[in-house]
Write a protein that holds these residues in place. Structure first.
Motif: not given
Length: 115
Positions: A105-109, A111-115
């Motif tokens: 969950t943390a990786a997916r969430t 990752a959106a911050r870096e997009a």
């Protein structure tokens, strides 16, 4: 402080709670106990929501009936209840399951911050 939560981790303590609750409800079929435990999460969430409404004073009939400390306590109840639910659902290693799920969950969430 032998036998207290100070020397046990949260998963050990919630495991003990799950055993106690299963023993106390031994007259209820296992599947029904599992369903009721998951529904208990919803009940605890409702109490957390009620505390937020009380802390913000948004119910004119009740006014400020709760504090933010009450909200914190109710959110902790939600967490404990959810942890107990993983045990009562029969998960072999609830801590490992939760850790793996949290990492995904943390990786997916994040990752959106870096997009």
């Amino acid at each position: 402080m032998k036998g207290t939560t100070v020397e046990k981790n949260a998963w050990d303590v919630t495991g003990e709670l799950a055993v106690f609750l299963d023993e106390a409800a031994a007259h209820v079929p296992t599947e029904q106990r599992r369903v009721l435990q998951v529904l208990k999460i919803g009940e605890e969430f409702g109490e957390a929501a009620q505390a937020v409404i009380g802390a913000t004073g948004t119910n004119p009939r009740k006014g400020r009936s709760h504090t933010w400390r009450d909200v914190e306590s109710e959110v902790c109840d939600v967490l404990v209840t959810a942890m107990v639910a993983l045990h009562r659902l029969g998960v072999a290693d609830p801590a490992a399951l939760f850790t793996a799920h949290l990492e995904k969950t943390a990786a997916r969430t994040l990752a959106a911050r870096e997009a």
